[in-house]
Design an enzyme around this catalytic site. Structure first.
Site, mmCIF file in Angstrom:
data_model
loop_
_atom_site.group_PDB
_atom_site.id
_atom_site.type_symbol
_atom_site.label_atom_id
_atom_site.label_comp_id
_atom_site.label_asym_id
_atom_site.label_seq_id
_atom_site.Cartn_x
_atom_site.Cartn_y
_atom_site.Cartn_z
ATOM 1 N N HIS A 1 8.815 7.806 5.925
ATOM 2 C CA HIS A 1 7.359 7.787 6.074
ATOM 3 C C HIS A 1 6.885 6.386 6.468
ATOM 4 O O HIS A 1 6.022 6.231 7.341
ATOM 5 C CB HIS A 1 6.701 8.214 4.764
ATOM 6 C CG HIS A 1 5.201 8.147 4.791
ATOM 7 N ND1 HIS A 1 4.428 8.978 5.573
ATOM 8 C CD2 HIS A 1 4.333 7.332 4.128
ATOM 9 C CE1 HIS A 1 3.151 8.680 5.404
ATOM 10 N NE2 HIS A 1 3.069 7.693 4.551
ATOM 11 N N ARG B 1 -4.321 -22.046 -5.967
ATOM 12 C CA ARG B 1 -3.902 -21.057 -4.962
ATOM 13 C C ARG B 1 -5.071 -20.351 -4.285
ATOM 14 O O ARG B 1 -4.891 -19.698 -3.251
ATOM 15 C CB ARG B 1 -2.980 -20.011 -5.586
ATOM 16 C CG ARG B 1 -3.660 -19.146 -6.629
ATOM 17 C CD ARG B 1 -2.731 -18.083 -7.188
ATOM 18 N NE ARG B 1 -3.322 -17.422 -8.343
ATOM 19 C CZ ARG B 1 -2.967 -16.226 -8.784
ATOM 20 N NH1 ARG B 1 -2.015 -15.560 -8.177
ATOM 21 N NH2 ARG B 1 -3.538 -15.701 -9.852
ATOM 22 N N ARG C 1 0.830 -1.210 0.000
ATOM 23 C CA ARG C 1 0.000 0.000 0.000
ATOM 24 C C ARG C 1 0.862 1.258 0.000
ATOM 25 O O ARG C 1 0.360 2.351 -0.246
ATOM 26 C CB ARG C 1 -0.941 -0.001 1.219
ATOM 27 C CG ARG C 1 -2.030 -1.070 1.147
ATOM 28 C CD ARG C 1 -3.082 -0.834 2.207
ATOM 29 N NE ARG C 1 -4.134 -1.833 2.116
ATOM 30 C CZ ARG C 1 -4.334 -2.804 3.002
ATOM 31 N NH1 ARG C 1 -3.546 -2.901 4.047
ATOM 32 N NH2 ARG C 1 -5.317 -3.662 2.856
ATOM 33 N N HIS C 2 2.145 1.107 0.304
ATOM 34 C CA HIS C 2 3.056 2.251 0.254
ATOM 35 C C HIS C 2 3.424 2.502 -1.201
ATOM 36 O O HIS C 2 4.054 1.657 -1.852
ATOM 37 C CB HIS C 2 4.289 1.981 1.121
ATOM 38 C CG HIS C 2 3.962 1.965 2.577
ATOM 39 N ND1 HIS C 2 4.075 3.080 3.375
ATOM 40 C CD2 HIS C 2 3.473 0.974 3.368
ATOM 41 C CE1 HIS C 2 3.690 2.777 4.601
ATOM 42 N NE2 HIS C 2 3.323 1.507 4.636
ATOM 43 N N ARG D 1 4.821 2.374 10.340
ATOM 44 C CA ARG D 1 4.909 0.944 10.633
ATOM 45 C C ARG D 1 5.725 0.592 11.863
ATOM 46 O O ARG D 1 5.664 -0.549 12.327
ATOM 47 C CB ARG D 1 5.455 0.202 9.408
ATOM 48 C CG ARG D 1 4.621 0.399 8.142
ATOM 49 C CD ARG D 1 3.175 -0.009 8.336
ATOM 50 N NE ARG D 1 2.413 0.105 7.080
ATOM 51 C CZ ARG D 1 1.147 -0.251 6.934
ATOM 52 N NH1 ARG D 1 0.481 -0.734 7.967
ATOM 53 N NH2 ARG D 1 0.543 -0.121 5.756
ATOM 54 N N GLN E 1 7.269 -13.025 -4.656
ATOM 55 C CA GLN E 1 7.145 -14.418 -5.078
ATOM 56 C C GLN E 1 5.716 -14.700 -5.548
ATOM 57 O O GLN E 1 4.753 -14.372 -4.864
ATOM 58 C CB GLN E 1 7.484 -15.334 -3.903
ATOM 59 C CG GLN E 1 7.571 -16.804 -4.244
ATOM 60 C CD GLN E 1 7.981 -17.605 -3.024
ATOM 61 O OE1 GLN E 1 7.237 -17.663 -2.047
ATOM 62 N NE2 GLN E 1 9.154 -18.211 -3.075
#
Length: 247
Positions: free
Chosen positions: A180, A158, A89-90, A185, A98
């Site tokens: 940022h 998957r 989301r950054h 985080r 992967q």
């Protein structure tokens, strides 16, 4: 299907990072052409502690756009898909993750949340479900291969994989984006997994480029107060409202 541990490695960073940031800052305030001082910078004629002090002083003024000229690239494994969904989301960053379409997950590794791990019955149920998922994935993949899907079997099988599934990712961010990222985080309000990963990334950044990252981390660490509303504050620092009330 074993539990996977977190691993964060710094693959690369922009060469002559401090010199480049110093030169970029100087260009903003210097009448001359910064390229003319570049040989002096990389030769060591202009001491690193002088560059560090200059860069730190300018950063304290709030001017930080020149640090975008330097980037860091990390390789990370042992995070869940739930964590990687938060990371991507950054926006100002590059990601190479992967693929579950091309990598077969017959022996899927996974991440167990600490809150589940410390409760025996919760961990037992969690691990049992991981086994069920692994078995369902293998069965579906075999059925799809037998039905002629072959190389396309992974992309359909998957769909049963959980958010706990371990993933690996390469991340590149410039210093401004990283600051940022760490502001958000490294905060106690961040989800535990992405916070632990961010703390490891920050440690590597501080070791590699202290002039930029020595004050990196949760926003409260730089402000000296919590910028969150009272109901979201963790209590480590007073909120701005509490500080104002004391005055």
């Amino acid at each position: 299907m074993p539990e996977k541990d977190l691993r964060v490695e710094l693959l690369s960073m922009t060469p002559n990072a401090l010199e480049l940031i110093y030169a970029s800052f100087r260009q903003c305030y210097h009448a001359g052409f910064t390229a003319d001082m570049w040989p002096r910078l990389i030769s060591g004629e202009i001491a690193k502690d002088k560059q560090d002090a200059f860069v730190s002083a300018i950063l304290e003024s709030g001017h930080d756009s020149p640090i975008e000229h330097v980037s860091f690239t990390f390789a990370i494994e042992g995070i869940s898909r739930a964590c990687s969904h938060q990371i991507v989301r950054h926006r100002i960053a590059s990601y190479s993750q992967q693929s579950q379409r091309y990598v077969t997950e017959n022996d899927m590794d996974y991440i167990i949340p600490p809150a589940i791990k410390k409760i025996p019955e919760a961990r037992e149920r969690f691990e049992k479900f991981m086994e069920e998922v692994g078995s369902a994935y293998k069965d579906l993949r075999e059925i799809l291969v037998a039905a002629g899907r072959e190389s396309k079997a992974n992309e359909d099988a998957r769909f049963v994989l959980p958010q706990a599934a371990e993933t690996k990712i390469v991340i590149t961010m410039n210093c401004r984006s990283l600051m940022h990222f760490f502001n958000l985080r490294c905060c106690q309000r961040a989800q535990w997994e992405v916070r632990i990963m961010a703390d490891k990334m920050l440690k590597l950044c501080k070791e590699s480029l202290p002039a930029i990252f020595r004050n990196g981390g949760a926003r409260c660490e730089q402000l000296g107060y919590c910028p969150e509303a009272e109901k979201f504050a963790c209590g480590k620092y007073p909120t701005l409202k509490e500080l104002t009330a004391k005055k």
